[in-house]
Design a protein around this motif. Structure first.
Motif, PDB file in Angstrom:
ATOM      1  N   GLU A   8       0.830  -1.206   0.000  1.00 17.52           N
ATOM      2  CA  GLU A   8       0.000   0.000   0.000  1.00 17.52           C
ATOM      3  C   GLU A   8       0.869   1.262   0.000  1.00 17.52           C
ATOM      4  OE1 GLU A   8      -3.193   2.276   2.942  1.00 17.52           O
ATOM      5  OE2 GLU A   8      -2.661   0.165   3.288  1.00 17.52           O
ATOM      6  N   ILE A   9       1.889   1.276   0.858  1.00 14.85           N
ATOM      7  CA  ILE A   9       2.781   2.438   0.921  1.00 14.85           C
ATOM      8  C   ILE A   9       3.569   2.581  -0.380  1.00 14.85           C
ATOM      9  CG2 ILE A   9       4.816   3.387   2.101  1.00 14.85           C
ATOM     10  CD1 ILE A   9       3.799   2.116   4.650  1.00 14.85           C
ATOM     11  N   GLY A  10       4.074   1.449  -0.879  1.00 14.76           N
ATOM     12  CA  GLY A  10       4.839   1.477  -2.122  1.00 14.76           C
ATOM     13  C   GLY A  10       4.020   1.997  -3.293  1.00 14.76           C
ATOM     14  N   LYS A  11       2.730   1.611  -3.335  1.00 19.02           N
ATOM     15  CA  LYS A  11       1.856   2.075  -4.423  1.00 19.02           C
ATOM     16  C   LYS A  11       1.649   3.588  -4.321  1.00 19.02           C
ATOM     17  CE  LYS A  11      -0.914   1.315  -7.949  1.00 19.02           C
ATOM     18  NZ  LYS A  11      -1.318   2.675  -8.214  1.00 19.02           N
ATOM     19  N   GLN A  12       1.467   4.101  -3.090  1.00 15.99           N
ATOM     20  CA  GLN A  12       1.277   5.544  -2.923  1.00 15.99           C
ATOM     21  C   GLN A  12       2.536   6.322  -3.345  1.00 15.99           C
ATOM     22  OE1 GLN A  12      -0.329   6.739   0.906  1.00 15.99           O
ATOM     23  NE2 GLN A  12      -1.343   4.761   1.158  1.00 15.99           N
ATOM     24  N   LEU A  13       3.701   5.806  -2.965  1.00 16.45           N
ATOM     25  CA  LEU A  13       4.942   6.469  -3.348  1.00 16.45           C
ATOM     26  C   LEU A  13       5.169   6.404  -4.853  1.00 16.45           C
ATOM     27  CD1 LEU A  13       7.247   5.181  -0.462  1.00 16.45           C
ATOM     28  CD2 LEU A  13       6.274   7.461  -0.697  1.00 16.45           C
ATOM     29  N   GLN A  14       4.842   5.250  -5.448  1.00 20.75           N
ATOM     30  CA  GLN A  14       4.991   5.100  -6.894  1.00 20.75           C
ATOM     31  C   GLN A  14       4.079   6.081  -7.646  1.00 20.75           C
ATOM     32  OE1 GLN A  14       3.401   1.514  -8.764  1.00 20.75           O
ATOM     33  NE2 GLN A  14       5.321   1.269  -9.906  1.00 20.75           N
ATOM     34  N   ASP A  15       2.820   6.204  -7.183  1.00 10.67           N
ATOM     35  CA  ASP A  15       1.887   7.139  -7.827  1.00 10.67           C
ATOM     36  C   ASP A  15       2.400   8.572  -7.722  1.00 10.67           C
ATOM     37  OD1 ASP A  15       0.277   5.020  -8.444  1.00 10.67           O
ATOM     38  OD2 ASP A  15      -1.121   5.325  -6.766  1.00 10.67           O
ATOM     39  N   ILE A  38      14.193   0.589  -4.128  1.00 12.16           N
ATOM     40  CA  ILE A  38      13.072   1.427  -4.566  1.00 12.16           C
ATOM     41  C   ILE A  38      12.033   0.574  -5.283  1.00 12.16           C
ATOM     42  CG2 ILE A  38      12.402   3.342  -6.065  1.00 12.16           C
ATOM     43  CD1 ILE A  38      15.199   4.521  -5.586  1.00 12.16           C
ATOM     44  N   MET A  39      12.496  -0.276  -6.192  1.00 13.78           N
ATOM     45  CA  MET A  39      11.567  -1.128  -6.949  1.00 13.78           C
ATOM     46  C   MET A  39      10.889  -2.153  -6.040  1.00 13.78           C
ATOM     47  SD  MET A  39      13.524  -1.678 -10.622  1.00 13.78           S
ATOM     48  CE  MET A  39      15.048  -2.275  -9.902  1.00 13.78           C
ATOM     49  N   ALA A  40      11.645  -2.697  -5.065  1.00 15.06           N
ATOM     50  CA  ALA A  40      11.060  -3.675  -4.141  1.00 15.06           C
ATOM     51  C   ALA A  40       9.993  -3.034  -3.273  1.00 15.06           C
ATOM     52  CB  ALA A  40      12.153  -4.285  -3.278  1.00 15.06           C
ATOM     53  N   LEU A  41      10.244  -1.802  -2.818  1.00 20.70           N
ATOM     54  CA  LEU A  41       9.264  -1.098  -1.987  1.00 20.70           C
ATOM     55  C   LEU A  41       7.999  -0.802  -2.772  1.00 20.70           C
ATOM     56  CD1 LEU A  41       8.495   0.327   0.635  1.00 20.70           C
ATOM     57  CD2 LEU A  41       9.686   2.357  -0.195  1.00 20.70           C
ATOM     58  N   ALA A  63       9.236   9.588   0.772  1.00 25.80           N
ATOM     59  CA  ALA A  63       8.036  10.399   0.965  1.00 25.80           C
ATOM     60  C   ALA A  63       8.372  11.888   0.955  1.00 25.80           C
ATOM     61  CB  ALA A  63       7.356  10.023   2.276  1.00 25.80           C
ATOM     62  N   ALA A  64       9.460  12.264   1.645  1.00 24.85           N
ATOM     63  CA  ALA A  64       9.846  13.678   1.675  1.00 24.85           C
ATOM     64  C   ALA A  64      10.207  14.181   0.282  1.00 24.85           C
ATOM     65  CB  ALA A  64      11.023  13.862   2.624  1.00 24.85           C
ATOM     66  N   LEU A  65      10.843  13.329  -0.531  1.00 26.67           N
ATOM     67  CA  LEU A  65      11.246  13.729  -1.874  1.00 26.67           C
ATOM     68  C   LEU A  65      10.043  14.021  -2.769  1.00 26.67           C
ATOM     69  CD1 LEU A  65      13.529  14.046  -3.990  1.00 26.67           C
ATOM     70  CD2 LEU A  65      13.202  11.619  -4.529  1.00 26.67           C
ATOM     71  N   GLY A  67       7.094  14.901  -1.802  1.00 28.39           N
ATOM     72  CA  GLY A  67       6.187  15.876  -1.227  1.00 28.39           C
ATOM     73  C   GLY A  67       5.113  15.300  -0.327  1.00 28.39           C
ATOM     74  N   MET A  68       5.329  14.095   0.201  1.00 30.71           N
ATOM     75  CA  MET A  68       4.375  13.496   1.122  1.00 30.71           C
ATOM     76  C   MET A  68       4.915  13.610   2.555  1.00 30.71           C
ATOM     77  SD  MET A  68       3.401  10.075  -1.092  1.00 30.71           S
ATOM     78  CE  MET A  68       1.986   9.651  -0.091  1.00 30.71           C
ATOM     79  N   ASP A  69       4.039  13.543   3.531  1.00 32.51           N
ATOM     80  CA  ASP A  69       4.434  13.662   4.935  1.00 32.51           C
ATOM     81  C   ASP A  69       4.982  12.332   5.436  1.00 32.51           C
ATOM     82  OD1 ASP A  69       4.826  14.259   7.541  1.00 32.51           O
ATOM     83  OD2 ASP A  69       2.713  14.594   8.046  1.00 32.51           O
ATOM     84  N   PRO A  70       6.282  12.248   5.760  1.00 34.63           N
ATOM     85  CA  PRO A  70       6.845  10.967   6.216  1.00 34.63           C
ATOM     86  C   PRO A  70       6.194  10.439   7.495  1.00 34.63           C
ATOM     87  CG  PRO A  70       8.582  12.531   5.663  1.00 34.63           C
ATOM     88  CD  PRO A  70       7.293  13.298   5.671  1.00 34.63           C
ATOM     89  N   LYS A  71       5.645  11.347   8.334  1.00 32.46           N
ATOM     90  CA  LYS A  71       5.086  10.907   9.616  1.00 32.46           C
ATOM     91  C   LYS A  71       3.852  10.019   9.437  1.00 32.46           C
ATOM     92  CE  LYS A  71       6.693  14.951  12.203  1.00 32.46           C
ATOM     93  NZ  LYS A  71       6.261  16.104  13.019  1.00 32.46           N
ATOM     94  N   ARG A  72       3.159  10.157   8.328  1.00 29.06           N
ATOM     95  CA  ARG A  72       1.957   9.349   8.127  1.00 29.06           C
ATOM     96  C   ARG A  72       2.298   7.869   7.928  1.00 29.06           C
ATOM     97  NH1 ARG A  72      -0.405  10.754   2.205  1.00 29.06           N
ATOM     98  NH2 ARG A  72      -1.708   8.973   2.723  1.00 29.06           N
ATOM     99  N   PHE A  73       3.588   7.594   7.634  1.00 32.97           N
ATOM    100  CA  PHE A  73       3.987   6.209   7.394  1.00 32.97           C
ATOM    101  C   PHE A  73       4.720   5.580   8.574  1.00 32.97           C
ATOM    102  CE2 PHE A  73       4.152   7.937   2.930  1.00 32.97           C
ATOM    103  CZ  PHE A  73       2.976   7.327   2.524  1.00 32.97           C
ATOM    104  N   ASN A  74       5.628   6.331   9.216  1.00 33.85           N
ATOM    105  CA  ASN A  74       6.530   5.672  10.164  1.00 33.85           C
ATOM    106  C   ASN A  74       6.616   6.316  11.532  1.00 33.85           C
ATOM    107  OD1 ASN A  74       7.850   7.981   9.576  1.00 33.85           O
ATOM    108  ND2 ASN A  74       9.753   7.023   8.879  1.00 33.85           N
ATOM    109  N   LYS A  75       5.701   7.175  11.899  1.00 35.33           N
ATOM    110  CA  LYS A  75       5.788   7.807  13.216  1.00 35.33           C
ATOM    111  C   LYS A  75       5.679   6.782  14.337  1.00 35.33           C
ATOM    112  CE  LYS A  75       3.827  11.488  16.010  1.00 35.33           C
ATOM    113  NZ  LYS A  75       2.809  12.537  16.090  1.00 35.33           N
ATOM    114  N   ASP A  76       4.764   5.804  14.154  1.00 38.84           N
ATOM    115  CA  ASP A  76       4.568   4.800  15.199  1.00 38.84           C
ATOM    116  C   ASP A  76       5.669   3.759  15.220  1.00 38.84           C
ATOM    117  OD1 ASP A  76       2.245   6.060  15.904  1.00 38.84           O
ATOM    118  OD2 ASP A  76       0.989   4.820  14.596  1.00 38.84           O
TER     119      ASP A  76
END
Length: 283
Positions: A8-15, A38-41, A63-65, A67-76
């Motif tokens: 799910e995360i990889g698809k969002q980053l790819q898009d 990168i391709m594996a993710l 995610a930062a590259l 323009g997405m918020d990195p905290k939404r993925f790995n804060k926890d």
């Protein structure tokens, strides 16, 4: 983190990458993350990814590259050591906490109150040092000394041999020395010059009171890292860098990590980043 979660995360980053019109190669050049990771993710292929700690850093950078918020993925999923460090170093939040910090007695004041004679001894020592300094200065002024900076150059010799106060000074031999300098003033783009007698450069990674992680890549062997993994707190890890090779060094938890090359300190980056990418050219 499950396989589906990576997908799910990889698809969002790819898009997000495709919306910017970037290729996997573009992301690799901008972040120095291995193309296979990168391709594996993006494919959600967990078996082809490194440990979870490192995967979290890859996701944060990617995610930062885009323009997405990195905290939404790995804060926890933040490493426990980093979370504890932030709690210990967080700003004082309110007046009560600030008053408690101000009221804490210092160790020095506690010693002075418990041992009054300690301050008296310290005062006597200071007075003795002042008297000794004055008397030494007066006796030293009575003597006439030659200027130690006087340099005499013998132009008749084959080499530029210098003489200081009549003593021959041999030229400095740099054949066994190492010089670490910045390319264009960039602290993350370093040039390592080895003397003619030095065959390899020893890169040493030291950690203080928390864990860190690193990945070292030889650009001539980019398919597989020289080494990647976690470096425990208060420990070190060393690597030999070959002359004529270029390397990419990625460091996590930068604030607890110290780097040296042949006992020469690597310049710190003044930016307050958790992850640092360093280019090393060994000549």
């Amino acid at each position: 983190m499950s396989r589906n979660k990576y997908a799910e995360i990889g698809k969002q980053l790819q898009d997000a990458r495709q919306k910017k019109g970037w290729t996997v190669e573009d992301v690799h050049l901008k972040t120095q993350i291995s193309k296979r990771y990168i391709m594996a993710l993006e494919a959600g292929a967990e078996d082809d990814l490194p440990g979870e700690y490192y995967v979290q850093s890859i996701i944060s950078q990617y995610a930062a590259l885009v323009g997405m918020d990195p905290k939404r993925f790995n804060k926890d999923k933040e490493p426990k050591s980093v979370a504890e460090w932030r709690e210990e170093h967080r700003p004082v939040a309110n007046r009560i906490e600030r008053d408690e910090v101000r009221q804490r007695p210092s160790v020095l004041m506690g010693l002075i109150r418990q041992v009054p004679w300690l301050m008296a001894m310290a005062l006597v020592l200071v007075i003795w040092l002042l008297v000794w300094g004055l008397t030494s200065g007066m006796s030293g002024n009575a003597q006439i000394k030659a200027d130690p900076k006087t340099v005499v150059v013998d132009h008749t010799a084959k080499k530029n041999v210098k003489s200081v106060n009549g003593k021959t000074v041999k030229p400095v031999d740099t054949s066994d020395q190492t010089d670490v300098s910045e390319n264009g003033g960039n602290v993350d783009d370093l040039q390592v010059k080895l003397g003619s007698k030095v065959k390899t450069a020893s890169l040493k990674v030291n950690t203080t009171d928390a864990n860190s992680w690193i990945m070292l890549i030889d650009t001539k062997k980019i398919d597989a890292p020289v080494w990647q993994g976690s470096v425990p707190a208060k420990s070190s890890k060393s690597f030999d860098l070959e002359k004529g090779h270029s390397y990419t060094l990625q460091v996590g938890n930068v604030k607890v990590t110290e780097l040296t090359i042949n006992n020469k300190s690597v310049p710190n980056n003044p930016k307050d980043n958790q992850i640092r990418n360093i280019k090393l050219q060994v000549k």
